[in-house]
Motif scaffolding. Structure first.
Motif, mmCIF file in Angstrom:
data_model
loop_
_atom_site.group_PDB
_atom_site.id
_atom_site.type_symbol
_atom_site.label_atom_id
_atom_site.label_comp_id
_atom_site.label_asym_id
_atom_site.label_seq_id
_atom_site.Cartn_x
_atom_site.Cartn_y
_atom_site.Cartn_z
ATOM 1 N N GLY A 190 6.085 54.541 170.815
ATOM 2 C CA GLY A 190 5.098 53.667 170.204
ATOM 3 C C GLY A 190 4.681 54.219 168.851
ATOM 4 O O GLY A 190 5.241 55.200 168.352
ATOM 5 N N ARG A 191 3.677 53.609 168.265
ATOM 6 C CA ARG A 191 3.165 54.096 166.985
ATOM 7 C C ARG A 191 2.487 55.448 167.196
ATOM 8 O O ARG A 191 1.676 55.612 168.091
ATOM 9 N N ARG A 192 2.866 56.407 166.365
ATOM 10 C CA ARG A 192 2.244 57.721 166.464
ATOM 11 C C ARG A 192 0.811 57.632 165.959
ATOM 12 O O ARG A 192 0.501 56.935 164.997
ATOM 13 N N GLY A 193 -0.078 58.340 166.636
ATOM 14 C CA GLY A 193 -1.478 58.330 166.247
ATOM 15 C C GLY A 193 -1.675 58.878 164.843
ATOM 16 O O GLY A 193 -0.943 59.755 164.379
ATOM 17 N N GLN A 194 -2.669 58.358 164.167
ATOM 18 C CA GLN A 194 -3.006 58.843 162.828
ATOM 19 C C GLN A 194 -3.954 60.038 162.937
ATOM 20 O O GLN A 194 -4.596 60.252 163.970
ATOM 21 N N ILE A 195 -4.020 60.816 161.873
ATOM 22 C CA ILE A 195 -5.018 61.880 161.780
ATOM 23 C C ILE A 195 -6.074 61.399 160.799
ATOM 24 O O ILE A 195 -5.776 61.122 159.636
ATOM 25 N N ILE A 196 -7.303 61.274 161.302
ATOM 26 C CA ILE A 196 -8.404 60.697 160.542
ATOM 27 C C ILE A 196 -9.343 61.805 160.099
ATOM 28 O O ILE A 196 -9.764 62.640 160.905
ATOM 29 N N GLY A 197 -9.687 61.827 158.809
ATOM 30 C CA GLY A 197 -10.543 62.862 158.273
ATOM 31 C C GLY A 197 -11.965 62.404 158.056
ATOM 32 O O GLY A 197 -12.407 61.363 158.563
ATOM 33 N N ALA A 198 -12.712 63.192 157.288
ATOM 34 C CA ALA A 198 -14.113 62.889 156.995
ATOM 35 C C ALA A 198 -14.229 61.512 156.350
ATOM 36 O O ALA A 198 -13.362 61.097 155.581
ATOM 37 N N GLY A 199 -15.316 60.811 156.668
ATOM 38 C CA GLY A 199 -15.516 59.477 156.122
ATOM 39 C C GLY A 199 -14.526 58.464 156.650
ATOM 40 O O GLY A 199 -14.303 57.425 156.025
ATOM 41 N N GLU A 200 -13.911 58.761 157.832
ATOM 42 C CA GLU A 200 -12.920 57.886 158.465
ATOM 43 C C GLU A 200 -11.732 57.591 157.546
ATOM 44 O O GLU A 200 -11.080 56.562 157.649
ATOM 45 N N LYS A 201 -11.436 58.541 156.688
ATOM 46 C CA LYS A 201 -10.292 58.417 155.787
ATOM 47 C C LYS A 201 -9.014 58.782 156.536
ATOM 48 O O LYS A 201 -8.924 59.836 157.167
ATOM 49 N N VAL A 202 -8.012 57.897 156.464
ATOM 50 C CA VAL A 202 -6.732 58.186 157.105
ATOM 51 C C VAL A 202 -5.998 59.238 156.280
ATOM 52 O O VAL A 202 -5.658 59.010 155.119
ATOM 53 N N LEU A 203 -5.756 60.376 156.893
ATOM 54 C CA LEU A 203 -5.087 61.476 156.189
ATOM 55 C C LEU A 203 -3.599 61.531 156.506
ATOM 56 O O LEU A 203 -2.790 61.827 155.628
ATOM 57 N N VAL A 204 -3.241 61.269 157.751
ATOM 58 C CA VAL A 204 -1.839 61.325 158.164
ATOM 59 C C VAL A 204 -1.493 60.032 158.883
ATOM 60 O O VAL A 204 -2.158 59.653 159.846
ATOM 61 N N GLU A 205 -0.453 59.363 158.405
ATOM 62 C CA GLU A 205 -0.018 58.103 159.000
ATOM 63 C C GLU A 205 1.473 57.936 158.760
ATOM 64 O O GLU A 205 2.097 58.721 158.044
ATOM 65 N N ASP A 206 2.051 56.896 159.365
ATOM 66 C CA ASP A 206 3.470 56.625 159.161
ATOM 67 C C ASP A 206 3.729 56.248 157.709
ATOM 68 O O ASP A 206 3.094 55.339 157.172
ATOM 69 N N ARG A 207 4.653 56.971 157.085
ATOM 70 C CA ARG A 207 5.041 56.693 155.702
ATOM 71 C C ARG A 207 6.561 56.664 155.634
ATOM 72 O O ARG A 207 7.244 57.410 156.339
ATOM 73 N N GLU A 208 7.095 55.826 154.756
ATOM 74 C CA GLU A 208 8.539 55.664 154.668
ATOM 75 C C GLU A 208 9.191 56.861 153.988
ATOM 76 O O GLU A 208 8.713 57.352 152.969
ATOM 77 N N VAL A 209 10.287 57.308 154.589
ATOM 78 C CA VAL A 209 11.089 58.379 153.999
ATOM 79 C C VAL A 209 12.534 57.915 153.951
ATOM 80 O O VAL A 209 12.941 56.984 154.659
ATOM 81 N N VAL A 210 13.312 58.567 153.104
ATOM 82 C CA VAL A 210 14.740 58.283 152.992
ATOM 83 C C VAL A 210 15.506 59.557 153.324
ATOM 84 O O VAL A 210 15.268 60.613 152.722
ATOM 85 N N MET A 211 16.398 59.452 154.284
ATOM 86 C CA MET A 211 17.259 60.578 154.650
ATOM 87 C C MET A 211 18.531 60.491 153.827
ATOM 88 O O MET A 211 19.295 59.530 153.930
ATOM 89 N N VAL A 212 18.717 61.471 152.973
ATOM 90 C CA VAL A 212 19.917 61.543 152.149
ATOM 91 C C VAL A 212 20.983 62.290 152.944
ATOM 92 O O VAL A 212 20.732 63.373 153.480
ATOM 93 N N GLY A 213 22.176 61.689 153.039
ATOM 94 C CA GLY A 213 23.233 62.319 153.822
ATOM 95 C C GLY A 213 24.603 62.184 153.184
ATOM 96 O O GLY A 213 24.771 61.535 152.137
#
Length: 667
Positions: free
Chosen positions: A161-184
């Protein structure tokens, strides 16, 4: 014998004769049913035991029935021999011909995430001479493996499922799903593999020799990962990479903070599970799963990742274009968010400041009113390889004079205006203590001794308090208190006993006194607030049973490998109210360090008045000894501490980092 009796006897004999014949027939039937049950039970036991090869099967076109079963189920589990957790045989039903019998089976397979896949199938028994033998067919493994699916194999895939986010002070989303590109790389697409590797390695800065070795060892059509880049980073180099023959690209989402350096050792990373993580998870994590590899992502992986699901499909190997048939599905549940106290603006300023460090450094910032940790930063060459800000165990040097001064004020009758001599050297128990750069202040007010960090003044004042009183004062400021941060952290130590030399050295943060930047920042926060609050970082965490990240000594060898406290989230540590008069005096003394002492470089820093204490801490056995550089203090409601390993004088290397931190924070 009368005629009536004779007739009765004859009837009885006939009845018994008839009954005897029926009994013989039923006995024969019972023998057959028992043999069928025995054969079915033997099959069930052999399958669950992974021993099908020990059974004799009825003759068929399949020469190796046990191997055929294993081929079909090889994708269900990670075991060397796939076997159901349980197979239960029902009552046999014999065919009219008496040559075969059908036995219902209930089959249960263990799947990832403690899932159990249960279904019904049928075992056919064939009579051979006086024995009943199991008959192989794909439908024996699963009833849907007939017709077009007769040659299919089963595959169990983990669903996340969706991985949980890490929420910081002021309910600011600090860690969330972000797009990456795997170079191969894909060897079959490269005109000249070595040339391709050299070009790619030059663009994305990877070890070309190691990459070439991996690429040569891989299959022609295997995706050989080179590097994983955030989308923004990939976009900067894609025009250079895409034209290179043999380069291939895959996109996916990863749980990431705003930038690659953002509190990196603290938050950790997510990636493909290592063999050790799979082993330690007790079956929760399977090979190939995306999981937390380090930091918070690993410690709280079970909470963040949620409950995995699983899908079992049947696919025909030579029909890749045909969609597999789903036989079983258990949907995953999304992970739960993790709430932390990190403040994004404060963390950004800390990361930026330590990004300029020329040597390994760590910084912690704390909210003075709550004890909430606002920033955890590490810097210097390869500085993000170790979380020295929370785990480092260093002699605090002269930053510990905050604690020893508190002890002198509370227990030793010291005052800011009391005259205390500051000679160039002072001998205690055969050991000579001296000041940095042989400084001599003479007989001056204690406030001046503190502002200019006179070692001999503190060594000479050691007689005013005992070692136990010094330890008690330090504990009031957080040294040695229980860890309630929710992560592995070191809260320092101050011995309660020691001889005269050890006691004198302890007064200036040497001997056996140890601290992390977290410890030292916590002490400054206590002085600023007048109350020590236990540092907190994780607010709602439930550590995974085997999720805590192992700690290790940093490359410089300066930090201990064994922190004294592990991750705790339920610990309730009571605040410590400081003596109001002593705390007020100490705040004034720390302000004097900036206005007319060793940290005047911070006089004009934006954001308001700064109070603090520089520190230079000796370590090792070199002559002259090497030194770590420190600065700790507070501005407004933020307290902080920074250490620079092997940094020399605090005023020269630690203070500039603090100045940059505060300037960036105010901008």
């Amino acid at each position: 014998m009368s005629r009536r009796v004779l007739i009765s006897v004859l009837v009885a004999v006939l009845v018994l004769a008839g009954a005897g014949g029926a009994a013989l027939y039923l006995l024969r039937g019972s023998d057959q049913s028992g043999a069928q049950t025995t054969a079915a039970t033997a099959f069930a036991r052999a399958w669950t035991g992974g021993n099908l090869a020990t059974l004799a099967f009825a003759p068929s076109e399949t020469k190796d029935p046990a191997g055929a079963v294993q081929k079909i189920t090889a994708g269900l589990t990670s075991e060397k021999t796939d076997k159901p957790a349980e197979v239960t045989a029902g009552e046999p039903t014999e065919s009219e011909s008496g040559e075969t019998a059908s036995v219902p089976l209930k089959v249960s397979w263990p799947l990832t995430g403690d899932q159990q896949w249960q279904y019904d199938t049928t075992l056919t028994l064939v009579k051979q001479d006086d024995a009943w033998l199991p008959e192989y067919s794909p439908a024996l493994v699963h009833p849907q493996l007939t017709g077009a699916l007769a040659t299919a194999t089963l595959e169990a895939s983990t669903l996340t499922g969706r991985r949980g986010q890490i929420i910081g002070a002021g309910e600011k989303v600090l860690v969330e799903d972000r797009e990456v590109v795997m170079v191969g790389l894909q060897k079959s697409r490269a005109d000249n593999l070595e040339q391709t590797v050299n070009q790619v390695a030059g663009i994305v800065d990877v070890d070309g020799a190691a990459l070439l070795k991996r690429a040569k060892a891989a299959g022609d059509d295997v995706f050989v990962e080179v590097i994983t880049l955030r989308r923004a980073a990939y976009d900067k180099v894609k025009d250079q990479l895409q034209p290179i023959p043999g380069t291939v690209f895959q996109t996916k989402n990863l749980s990431l903070p705003p930038t690659s350096d953002f509190a990196r050792p603290l938050f950790g990373t997510v990636g493909t599970a290592t063999a050790d993580i799979v082993k330690e998870s007790g079956g929760r994590v399977q090979a190939g799963d995306e999981t937390g590899l380090s930091g918070l992502q690993r410690t709280y992986d079970e909470q963040l990742s949620g409950t995995p699901g699983v899908a079992v499909t049947a696919a025909v190997p030579d029909q890749k274009e045909t969609e597999p048939t789903e036989l079983y599905r258990a949907d995953p549940t999304d992970g739960e968010n993790l709430e932390v106290t990190i403040d994004q603006e404060v963390q950004n300023a800390a990361d930026k400041a330590l990004g300029s460090a020329k040597k390994l450094a760590g910084l912690v910032a704390i909210d003075t009113a709550t004890g909430n940790i606002l920033a955890v930063a590490n810097g210097g060459p390869n500085g993000n390889s170790y979380n020295r800000a929370l785990l480092g165990q260093y002699p605090p040097g002269s930053t510990f004079k905050v604690a020893s001064t508190f002890g002198l004020l509370e227990f030793g009758g010291m005052t800011a205006n009391k005259t205390v001599a500051c000679p160039a050297t002072l001998a205690v128990g055969g050991k000579t203590f001296k000041n940095a750069e042989d400084e001599v202040l003479g007989r001056v007010k204690f406030a001046d001794d503190f502002a200019h960090s006179c070692n001999t003044a503190f060594v000479g004042s050691a007689r005013l308090i005992s070692q136990d009183e010094l330890a008690e004062a330090a504990r009031s400021l957080g040294y040695g208190q229980p860890n309630a941060t929710g992560v592995t952290a070191y809260l320092g130590q101050v011995p309660t006993e020691g001889d005269a030399v050890e006691h004198a050295a302890s007064m200036i943060g040497q001997s056996k006194v140890l601290a992390s930047p977290l410890t030292v920042a916590s002490a400054s926060a206590a002085v600023a607030e007048g109350t020590w609050h236990a540092p907190r970082l994780v607010l709602n965490g439930r550590p995974s049973s085997t999720g805590e990240e192992p700690t290790s000594e940093d490359e410089g060898g300066q930090a201990s490998a064994e922190p004294t406290a592990s991750a705790e989230t339920s610990a309730e540590v009571e605040p410590v109210k400081l003596d109001a008069a002593a705390a007020k005096t100490l705040r004034s003394l720390m302000r004097g360090v900036v206005t007319n002492g060793t940290a005047t470089a911070l006089k004009g820093v934006p954001g308001g008045p700064v109070s603090g204490k520089t520190g230079t801490a000796e370590y090792g056995s070199d002559v002259p000894p090497r030194t770590h550089a420190w600065f700790t203090g507070f501005q407004g409601d933020i307290a902080f501490a920074v250490v620079v390993e092997d940094g020399g004088f605090g005023a020269e290397t630690a203070v500039p980092l603090v100045k940059k931190f505060l300037a960036d924070l105010a901008s």
